[in-house]
Design a protein around this motif. Sequence first.
Motif, PDB file in Angstrom:
ATOM      1  N   ILE A   1     -11.855 -25.348 -97.932  1.00 56.85           N
ATOM      2  CA  ILE A   1     -10.448 -24.911 -98.006  1.00 56.85           C
ATOM      3  C   ILE A   1     -10.319 -23.562 -97.296  1.00 56.85           C
ATOM      4  N   THR A   2     -11.340 -22.715 -97.492  1.00 56.46           N
ATOM      5  CA  THR A   2     -11.360 -21.414 -96.823  1.00 56.46           C
ATOM      6  C   THR A   2     -11.429 -21.603 -95.313  1.00 56.46           C
ATOM      7  N   LEU A   3     -12.354 -22.444 -94.901  1.00 57.46           N
ATOM      8  CA  LEU A   3     -12.506 -22.679 -93.464  1.00 57.46           C
ATOM      9  C   LEU A   3     -11.229 -23.259 -92.858  1.00 57.46           C
ATOM     10  N   ALA A   4     -10.639 -24.239 -93.568  1.00 57.69           N
ATOM     11  CA  ALA A   4      -9.413 -24.853 -93.043  1.00 57.69           C
ATOM     12  C   ALA A   4      -8.324 -23.807 -92.866  1.00 57.69           C
ATOM     13  N   THR A   5      -8.250 -22.861 -93.788  1.00 58.29           N
ATOM     14  CA  THR A   5      -7.240 -21.806 -93.698  1.00 58.29           C
ATOM     15  C   THR A   5      -7.519 -20.916 -92.484  1.00 58.29           C
ATOM     16  N   LEU A   6      -8.789 -20.507 -92.342  1.00 58.69           N
ATOM     17  CA  LEU A   6      -9.141 -19.613 -91.230  1.00 58.69           C
ATOM     18  C   LEU A   6      -8.936 -20.320 -89.893  1.00 58.69           C
ATOM     19  N   ALA A   7      -9.362 -21.562 -89.813  1.00 56.78           N
ATOM     20  CA  ALA A   7      -9.242 -22.298 -88.552  1.00 56.78           C
ATOM     21  C   ALA A   7      -7.768 -22.446 -88.170  1.00 56.78           C
ATOM     22  N   SER A   8      -6.937 -22.683 -89.176  1.00 56.87           N
ATOM     23  CA  SER A   8      -5.515 -22.855 -88.906  1.00 56.87           C
ATOM     24  C   SER A   8      -4.898 -21.531 -88.450  1.00 56.87           C
TER      25      SER A   8
END
Length: 892
Positions: free
Chosen positions: A854-861
């Motif tokens: 979820i953290t990665l998805a947020t950062l990538a977005s």
Amino acid sequence: MAKTNHTGVKEPDPIELKEWIDSLDYVMQEGGAERVDRLLQALRFHAQQDGVRLTYSANTPYLNTIPIEEQAPFPGSQEIERSIKSLVRWNAMAMVVRANSAESGIGGHISTYASAATLYEVGFNHFFRASSNGHDGDIVFFQGHASPGIYSRAFIEGRLSARQLENFRRELAEGGGLSSYPHPWLMPNFWQFPTVSMGLGPIMSIYQARFCRYLEDRGLKQNADRKVWAFLGDGETDEPETLGAISLAAREKLDNLIFVINCNLQRLDGPVRGNGNIIQELESVFRGAGWNVIKVVWGSDWDPILANDHEGVLVKRMGEVVDGERQKYSVESGAYFRKHFFGVDPRLLELVKHIPDDQLARLRLGGHDPKKVYAAYKTAVEHKGSPTVILARTIKGYGLGESGEGKNITHQQKKLNEDEVRRFRSRFGIPISDEDVAKAPFYRPSDSSPEMQYLRQRRTELGGYLPSRSPSVEVLKTPAEELFEEFYEGTGDRDASTTMVFVRILAKLLRDKELGQLVVPIVPDEARTFGMEALFRQVGIYSHAGQLYEPVDRDTLLYYKEAKNGQIFEEGITEAGSMASFIAAGTSYATHGVSTIPFFIYYSMFGFQRVGDLVWAAADSRVRGFMLGGTAGRTTLAGEGLQHQDGHSHLLAYPVPSLLAYDPAFAYELAVIIREGIYRMVEKQEDVFYYLTVMNESYPMPAMPEGSREGILKGMYLFKSAEDKGANLRAQLLGSGAIMNEVIKAQALLREQYNVAADVWSVTSYKELYRDAHYTERWNMLHPSQSSRVPYVTQCLKDAPGVVVAASDYVRALPDAISRWCPHPVTTLGTDGFGRSESRAALRNFFEVDARFITLATLASLAREGQLKPEVAQQAIKDLDINPEKSNPMIS
Ligand SMILES: Cc1ncc(C[n+]2csc(CCOP(=O)(O)OP(=O)(O)O)c2C)c(N)n1
Ligand SMILES: [Mg+2]
């Protein structure tokens, strides 16, 4: 010397056989049938002791079960009843033919009802009691494809208009129409039970019959004395649901239940058992299960012929012909029948030599003979101790003559040409002139006609008309907030799972003074899985027989208590049966005038995808109640793997129109939803039902945030805002159910390690958000000149800054379905793919739904939006120990 017969079985020595028969006849004369039976049983036992392997057969000869001397006399006027039946046949045929001439392809069925007309008419004239003073009426499951006949009768009775008949299968036509099949949703004052998905009627009727008993045994109804009749096709018996619960009916001694199987030997494509014998097959299945079986094979025309069959050659011949051959006789001439059926033995030919060919072809079968049908029904309603099945032999498309009678195409026959309609008219003596006949007009005799007077008098005596659906229940009060308050407060540091919370809510509801007794917990052998065993002791498991044994755990506090007034349906391993109980209890407000509230809890994986068609039928039935998918989610169920982990039931719940589906994460959410459900279903009397998923992962339950109630019900609310609202990098995290805690963890991770301030929303229902958004959008489309309305999900997120990441334990299609109403870019994380046997942590890594992803998805977005350098997200992959080359769970 023993001879061998055609089936290869050695026949007994004739002299020896005669001696035995003479002795038996003597016993019969002296002591009667019962003594003969006892003697034969003793002989069987003796032979078995001597090592004889007796041939087992649950079959009786291919004859009527009720011998002529025990046949109850027919009490009505056969002539007038025939005349009424002909009119019903006519209008039923006319409505299908006219619907198809008005618009080709509209469909409908003539031949099902044509074969079943006598079976229904005898019921309507003599047996089916309607609800009237002091009696709730019988409960009749009509075979779906026979609907034209049922409508036709209601038209003659004056309950449906010619306009409605005209609009059969055109429900959207002006003036209203009639639904193709029994659909309570579409005709809520007429139909009670949706039966047209084959197999569902029979299983629903069995559990309905048991539910009648349950209401009485628990004191919710007094001696209701209602019979449950279920009409079904012989082809329909191939559905597992049709036969799957018949042993329950016998075990529970449901003598209030009567199945009538219309054995016309045909289904849609052709014969049901061309090379076999469906009546004999069903007889052995039902007798083996402990039912009272009544075969109605031959009409009265056959009685004198059989009476002359002293050597049993005719009975033997009747039993050896296969159904495909029997069907052939029904379409061929009398000469053919004589040659091929009787011609195999001169003794058979002798039996019918006095009958001319044309009469031979018309010898009536049992299911078309009111006298035989009446006698069978009478025996059935008086029978005690077990359910009854009537196997009635008929001809499919009876009366359609050349245009369909007995033919393989008959099921689909819906158009008749002028000649065919004329012949039909003449055969049944319908008073319509040659000029008018081509239009196939509907016909209702005048009120003063003998037919109408007879019909009305019969129905008055039986309490009125049916089918009819008329819910009338006392409006009940929703339990006070106090009952739910402890759940709003949370559990402090104590861990609890939503399943435990649910069980506690249920236990409290069961104790509620007003509603408690109306709660019906239903569980298919999973009570211990859900920690519900305390309820066994608290309210008992329902068993009509009580408890005939001392349970092994009798000395423990929570012993396995079965009781006649027990409240729980412990169904055993049958989700279909449990669902049928759910439907019976959830429609009890309409069928029994008692608003029971079913709570059906089961392994969520074995719900929608296994019994989805019953869920649909439940909705059609206007069911009210709660379905609870336990052990829900793809990653909460550690260890169980592919066939157990459910990540899609919420998607399967989307299309059911009257169903509200929620995936709550916390105790207070569950409590709010259940309370609202009770309010809507029991107090407001709305025809909706609920699907709630509950999990087995334990964690501390937080207190209910102020002002969240409305959002919980609408589908989402702000659970926890970001601490630093002024931060440069912002995100909106949408969590639900099992993954909510991962989202909360990600919020902390993003704040602490990446300076991203994220708000956390709890999405309790994607389905509600989706429906609200479409509802709003449709309103906007239809009202272009008025100011636009804003979908609820947009209202929530429109001022919430940053990227949106939605994560759940279900397939991504859920959040994807609402993403276009989100004002910001949305990344969805979900559990598409097959489950695995693993620990929760490993599963959440595998499905990429844990706090790290979820953290990665947020950062990538954020990086993609240009708010963050891509390198930060790249580094996070390393820091979070994520393998970017790992296999994709969606396809692995
Ligand atoms: C679950 C299901 N599968 C298929 C159908 C389609 N269908 C409608 S009627 C029919 C044949 C019915 O045969 P039978 O039960 O013998 O009834 P009959 O019309 O002969 O009385 C079929 C296959 C259906 N309605 N439901
Ligand atoms: Mg059939």
